[in-house]
Every structure is written in C-alpha cells, then in structure tokens.
Design an enzyme around this catalytic site. Sequence first.
Site, PDB file in Angstrom:
ATOM      1  N   ASP A 108       0.823  -1.214   0.000  1.00 53.76           N
ATOM      2  CA  ASP A 108       0.000   0.000   0.000  1.00 53.76           C
ATOM      3  C   ASP A 108       0.856   1.263   0.000  1.00 53.76           C
ATOM      4  OD1 ASP A 108       0.909   0.284   2.604  1.00 53.76           O
ATOM      5  OD2 ASP A 108      -1.074   0.278   3.533  1.00 53.76           O
ATOM      6  N   ASP A 109       2.166   1.098  -0.149  1.00 54.21           N
ATOM      7  CA  ASP A 109       3.079   2.244  -0.103  1.00 54.21           C
ATOM      8  C   ASP A 109       3.543   2.677  -1.493  1.00 54.21           C
ATOM      9  OD1 ASP A 109       3.186   2.528   2.737  1.00 54.21           O
ATOM     10  OD2 ASP A 109       4.444   0.736   2.805  1.00 54.21           O
ATOM     11  N   SER A 132      -1.409   4.263   1.947  1.00 53.92           N
ATOM     12  CA  SER A 132      -1.421   3.768   3.325  1.00 53.92           C
ATOM     13  C   SER A 132      -2.709   4.177   4.044  1.00 53.92           C
ATOM     14  CB  SER A 132      -0.215   4.336   4.075  1.00 53.92           C
ATOM     15  OG  SER A 132      -0.125   3.794   5.370  1.00 53.92           O
ATOM     16  N   ASN A 155       5.199  -3.541   4.518  1.00 51.63           N
ATOM     17  CA  ASN A 155       4.720  -2.197   4.783  1.00 51.63           C
ATOM     18  C   ASN A 155       5.770  -1.385   5.521  1.00 51.63           C
ATOM     19  OD1 ASN A 155       2.335  -0.370   4.692  1.00 51.63           O
ATOM     20  ND2 ASN A 155       2.646  -0.357   6.906  1.00 51.63           N
ATOM     21  N   SER A 169       4.757  -6.577   7.569  1.00 53.80           N
ATOM     22  CA  SER A 169       5.024  -5.183   7.894  1.00 53.80           C
ATOM     23  C   SER A 169       6.279  -5.067   8.743  1.00 53.80           C
ATOM     24  CB  SER A 169       3.841  -4.571   8.660  1.00 53.80           C
ATOM     25  OG  SER A 169       2.634  -4.741   7.948  1.00 53.80           O
TER      26      SER A 169
END
Length: 334
Positions: free
Chosen positions: A32-33, A64, A135, A167
């Site tokens: 999501d980055d 994010s 993440n 993450s």
Amino acid sequence: MKIKTGLLSALIAQALLVSAPAAALNIVLTNDDSWNTHNIKAMKEALVAKGHDVIMAAPCTGQSGKGGSFGFFKSVKVDETKADQYEFCIGDVDTSQAFEDYVEGTPVMSVLYGIDVAAQKKWGKAPDLVVSGPNEGNNLGYMNNNSGTLGATMIALSRGIPAIAVSGSENSLSDATQGPKIANVVVNVIDKLEASRADNQPLLPAYMGLNINTPQDIDASLGYRFTDVGWNGGGIALKFVEDFSENEMIVGYFAQILFDQGAAESMEQALAMAKGMLQGKQGIGFAPSDVNDSNENSEGVAVKNGYITISTIDGSVQATRAKVALTQQRLSGL
C-alpha cells in the site's frame, strides 16, 4: 569403503537437489506504499532469488491507511511501462485533475489486477500465493482494520488464495537496509510452509492467511512468536487532533522526516520547523495507548518487546461462539 571424490560430489549435489522445494510458487506481490519503495523491491528480489515466479501489482502512489477501499465502475489507469519485468502500478498520478476525475489505485484494486488480469495472462490461473508488503510501519491489533496491506490480503483470502501480510518497523521507510532483512523473514516462512505442506494441497487452507510483523531492531530480535491479532495497535490509538503542533507524537514524526531528508541540521531545528508547519492544522493523528490490551500474546505487545510476530488471520469478523450465545441470551424473545 572409499568413495571417489567425483562420485561424492555428485551424491552431495543430488542430495541438495532432492532437499530443494518441490516447485516454485506463482506469487502476486503488492503493497500500500506504492510500487517504488525499497521494501517491495527487496521483497521481489528475494522471492525471485528463491526461484519463485513473481508479478508485482501495486498502487502507483502511496495508499497507506486505505484499508479495504476501492473504486468501482470508474475507469482506472494501469502503468504497463515495466510489463516486461512483470511489474504494474494501478491508479492516476496526475494530481492536476479534478477530484471527481482522479481515480486512485488502492491496494485492493491493485491486487485484484494482479489476480484477475496479470496472473491470467502469465499463468492462465490464479496465483499460488499473495504477499502484501513489506509495509513501511507495523500493522498491529485493531489498526489492521485500517491497513491497506491487510485490505489487499483479505480480498485475496476471499478468493481462497493463500495470503501473507508483512510489515516492518517505521525505520524501514528511511533505512533501505531493512527491506532485505524483512524479506528474508518472509522467504523463511514460505520455505517452511512449502516444506511442510501435503502433496497437491495449497500452501495454506482456504481463507487462511498470516500477518507477520518485524520489530525495530530486527537483527536483535528475540525470534519468532506465534501471536493473536488482539486489540493493541502497537501502543498507539487513532485520535482527531484540533492542532497538530500541540501533539508531541505528530510533531516528532514530521520532525524525523525533515531531519532524514536533510531539511534540518539538527533534531532541535527539525522540531521547530515541524511545529511551524503544523500550526493550526487539524485532522487524524495518533496518541499513545494500549487500548486496554497488555496481553503478552497480542502481536502489538510482542513486536514492541522485540519479537517477529506471526498471527493467523482468516478475514472473518465473526465473534466467538460464547459472544454469539450471549447475544442470543440478551435478545431472547425477539
């Protein structure tokens, strides 16, 4: 009995071949980055080095905190300039467009492109595994509900595709050496799953995934710990803040970015700059809180204590049978 050197070498080589994974996996990699982070590049490199076949399908821009959000019935752009490397990014990047015309490529939309389009073109079927991350910052406890990393994982699980969310600590945002270390953790987990699965069975049962988090000092970690998701979000809680400049955590966060980018010569200068920039601005921030969950088996507690945590997830919001029974009891007679 003596064995000639050449024969011994051949026997060792054959043994190594036998002990290697039975087959490479077809993996869709997302995050999501954005597709242009140190972490996702390190993850792809580590997976490919292990012999896996990887398609990267990720947002073009940082997404994010978007959770499971997606846009539907709206045309979205796909950047195919790196299609020869099986890397795709989804979403608009032209911020001069009107708000109603701008379509973001969220993590859910990105991983679905990987599953429904790219994987079908390359393999003619769904991937064996989806990896979401790493993440730039931990996804822990109740905060997982807001995580785009987990949003992409959950949509993969809904298709019956095994998925792993991963993450790292926030230091992986600025420290490029963290990505390969985090990727190595994931590769080790996949190796173990591959070695222990039954013949002709998926890597994980349907609708089952993993949420992996690594601590700030991964080199000095206390090892792996199997945890529950729990409620503790790593010692933080969401909070609406009327003036960002009065929130120590928010000021410190922006000051660290300014300092890392070389915009300030000292942390003191960075703090002063951040305060000025944030004066009078309001919005969602963070506040220190364990949300009344200090259980050592909660991932948010364990990762802050220095463990690499592995929580088993299934994407279901179904309450326990005991809570279901309590609801039926309390609402008896309806």
